[in-house]
Write a protein that holds these residues in place. Sequence first.
Motif, PDB file in Angstrom:
ATOM      1  N   ILE A   1       0.858  -1.180   0.000  1.00 50.57           N
ATOM      2  CA  ILE A   1       0.000   0.000   0.000  1.00 50.57           C
ATOM      3  C   ILE A   1       0.895   1.231   0.000  1.00 50.57           C
ATOM      4  O   ILE A   1       1.918   1.272   0.687  1.00 50.57           O
ATOM      5  CB  ILE A   1      -0.939   0.020   1.228  1.00 50.57           C
TER       6      ILE A   1
ATOM      7  N   ILE B   1       0.680   5.120   0.830  1.00 53.06           N
ATOM      8  CA  ILE B   1      -0.088   6.199   1.445  1.00 53.06           C
ATOM      9  C   ILE B   1       0.582   7.518   1.093  1.00 53.06           C
ATOM     10  O   ILE B   1       1.771   7.699   1.378  1.00 53.06           O
ATOM     11  CB  ILE B   1      -0.141   6.016   2.983  1.00 53.06           C
TER      12      ILE B   1
ATOM     13  N   VAL C   1      -3.533   4.977  -1.654  1.00 50.61           N
ATOM     14  CA  VAL C   1      -4.508   5.621  -0.779  1.00 50.61           C
ATOM     15  C   VAL C   1      -4.038   7.043  -0.503  1.00 50.61           C
ATOM     16  O   VAL C   1      -2.902   7.254  -0.075  1.00 50.61           O
ATOM     17  CB  VAL C   1      -4.685   4.866   0.550  1.00 50.61           C
TER      18      VAL C   1
ATOM     19  N   THR D   1      -4.476  10.529   1.671  1.00 43.10           N
ATOM     20  CA  THR D   1      -5.051  11.083   2.896  1.00 43.10           C
ATOM     21  C   THR D   1      -5.782  12.377   2.575  1.00 43.10           C
ATOM     22  O   THR D   1      -5.415  13.110   1.661  1.00 43.10           O
ATOM     23  CB  THR D   1      -3.960  11.351   3.947  1.00 43.10           C
TER      24      THR D   1
ATOM     25  N   ASP E   1      -5.653  10.702   9.066  1.00 43.42           N
ATOM     26  CA  ASP E   1      -6.013   9.655   8.113  1.00 43.42           C
ATOM     27  C   ASP E   1      -4.924   8.596   7.979  1.00 43.42           C
ATOM     28  O   ASP E   1      -5.211   7.393   7.932  1.00 43.42           O
ATOM     29  CB  ASP E   1      -6.295  10.266   6.734  1.00 43.42           C
ATOM     30  N   ALA E   2      -3.672   9.040   7.893  1.00 43.37           N
ATOM     31  CA  ALA E   2      -2.578   8.081   7.701  1.00 43.37           C
ATOM     32  C   ALA E   2      -2.482   7.118   8.889  1.00 43.37           C
ATOM     33  O   ALA E   2      -2.290   5.913   8.700  1.00 43.37           O
ATOM     34  CB  ALA E   2      -1.256   8.823   7.514  1.00 43.37           C
TER      35      ALA E   2
ATOM     36  N   ARG F   1      -4.947   6.277  10.953  1.00 45.95           N
ATOM     37  CA  ARG F   1      -6.117   5.398  10.937  1.00 45.95           C
ATOM     38  C   ARG F   1      -5.971   4.306   9.879  1.00 45.95           C
ATOM     39  O   ARG F   1      -6.266   3.124  10.150  1.00 45.95           O
ATOM     40  CB  ARG F   1      -7.376   6.226  10.665  1.00 45.95           C
ATOM     41  N   ILE F   2      -5.500   4.663   8.709  1.00 46.08           N
ATOM     42  CA  ILE F   2      -5.345   3.683   7.627  1.00 46.08           C
ATOM     43  C   ILE F   2      -4.350   2.602   8.027  1.00 46.08           C
ATOM     44  O   ILE F   2      -4.579   1.405   7.816  1.00 46.08           O
ATOM     45  CB  ILE F   2      -4.896   4.393   6.331  1.00 46.08           C
ATOM     46  N   CYS F   3      -3.236   3.024   8.626  1.00 46.58           N
ATOM     47  CA  CYS F   3      -2.218   2.045   9.046  1.00 46.58           C
ATOM     48  C   CYS F   3      -2.745   1.129  10.140  1.00 46.58           C
ATOM     49  O   CYS F   3      -2.484  -0.079  10.132  1.00 46.58           O
ATOM     50  CB  CYS F   3      -0.965   2.776   9.525  1.00 46.58           C
TER      51      CYS F   3
ATOM     52  N   GLU G   1      -5.919   0.360  10.783  1.00 47.77           N
ATOM     53  CA  GLU G   1      -7.031  -0.480  10.321  1.00 47.77           C
ATOM     54  C   GLU G   1      -6.617  -1.491   9.255  1.00 47.77           C
ATOM     55  O   GLU G   1      -7.155  -2.601   9.214  1.00 47.77           O
ATOM     56  CB  GLU G   1      -8.143   0.406   9.778  1.00 47.77           C
ATOM     57  N   ARG G   2      -5.650  -1.128   8.403  1.00 50.86           N
ATOM     58  CA  ARG G   2      -5.368  -1.966   7.240  1.00 50.86           C
ATOM     59  C   ARG G   2      -3.919  -2.453   7.163  1.00 50.86           C
ATOM     60  O   ARG G   2      -3.575  -3.225   6.266  1.00 50.86           O
ATOM     61  CB  ARG G   2      -5.717  -1.206   5.954  1.00 50.86           C
TER      62      ARG G   2
ATOM     63  N   CYS H   1       1.950   7.459  10.597  1.00 46.70           N
ATOM     64  CA  CYS H   1       1.973   6.051  10.219  1.00 46.70           C
ATOM     65  C   CYS H   1       2.622   5.197  11.299  1.00 46.70           C
ATOM     66  O   CYS H   1       2.147   4.093  11.598  1.00 46.70           O
ATOM     67  CB  CYS H   1       2.700   5.882   8.891  1.00 46.70           C
TER      68      CYS H   1
END
Length: 302
Positions: A6, A8, A39, A41, A46-47, A49-51, A53-54, A73
Amino acid sequence: MFKKAILIHNGNAGQDETDNRLGAVIGPLAAGTGELVLVQTEKPGDAERICAERGEEFDVVFILGGDGTVHECVNGLADLASPPVVGILPGGTCNDFSRALNLPQTLDQAAQALMQGTTRAVDIGRVNDRYFSNFLGVGLITDTSENINPQLKGKLGKLSYLISTLQTVTSADPFRFSLKYDGGTEEGEAVMIFVANGRFLGTQPLPLDADALVDGILDVAIIREAGLPLLKELFKIKSFREWDAHASSFEFIRTRELTLSTDRSMQADTDGEIYLNTPVSISLLEKRLTFLVGEDAPAGLI
């Protein structure tokens, strides 16, 4: 080759800049991954949260952004049971942590270096319930960050940090502190306390050993007085191993953990981000996250 990756990237950049950045890195990254997910942000947080969650869905997370995006991150990844490998693509003003990993500072070369380099598990700092990769600072360094002129930063980049430092260093207000660490206690007045894990600050190399990111130790400087002589001393020292306690305007401590309290609540700067306040409890998580490093990185990182 990584099976699933991924990328980011910071959505604050303009469309043309975003296109140029992505154009510089996607080719090398895609060539070295089976699947590459992009992805963008949209807002602060956002960064992270993405890290969080995913992150465990991927073998590697590539971060295209500056030290603030890296900080987010790291905070999203550090609590994961099985965090992915991390690759940094320097897209900010200073990119200090990527410098400590010996990565090129141009995006196309950095992308190629990530795919040609090797991995290394590095230490990550923990402060209260948050994390930092590069540093935590209280006092002068926080004042400097607060004084940065956004317009100057945009036009002059890293030079704006030096200008802000010179404007601040002659007028720093001392504060009283109490610091408890592995070897004892320090108390008194200071203008700045700096806790380092990484090896660069504002693009300038710190006088730390090449293995600073993997030695399991935090390097702490207690600076008791401001002024131009302090700047000269900091730039003159090549290694804290050459530091002379009797002739210096600051103290130097190496420890695995510490607690810091101040006579008044003070803002703490973590990797250039200011949102925490003293008192703080700081510890080191040895080799917590694995990063891609440049192939010519210092011996301590290979």
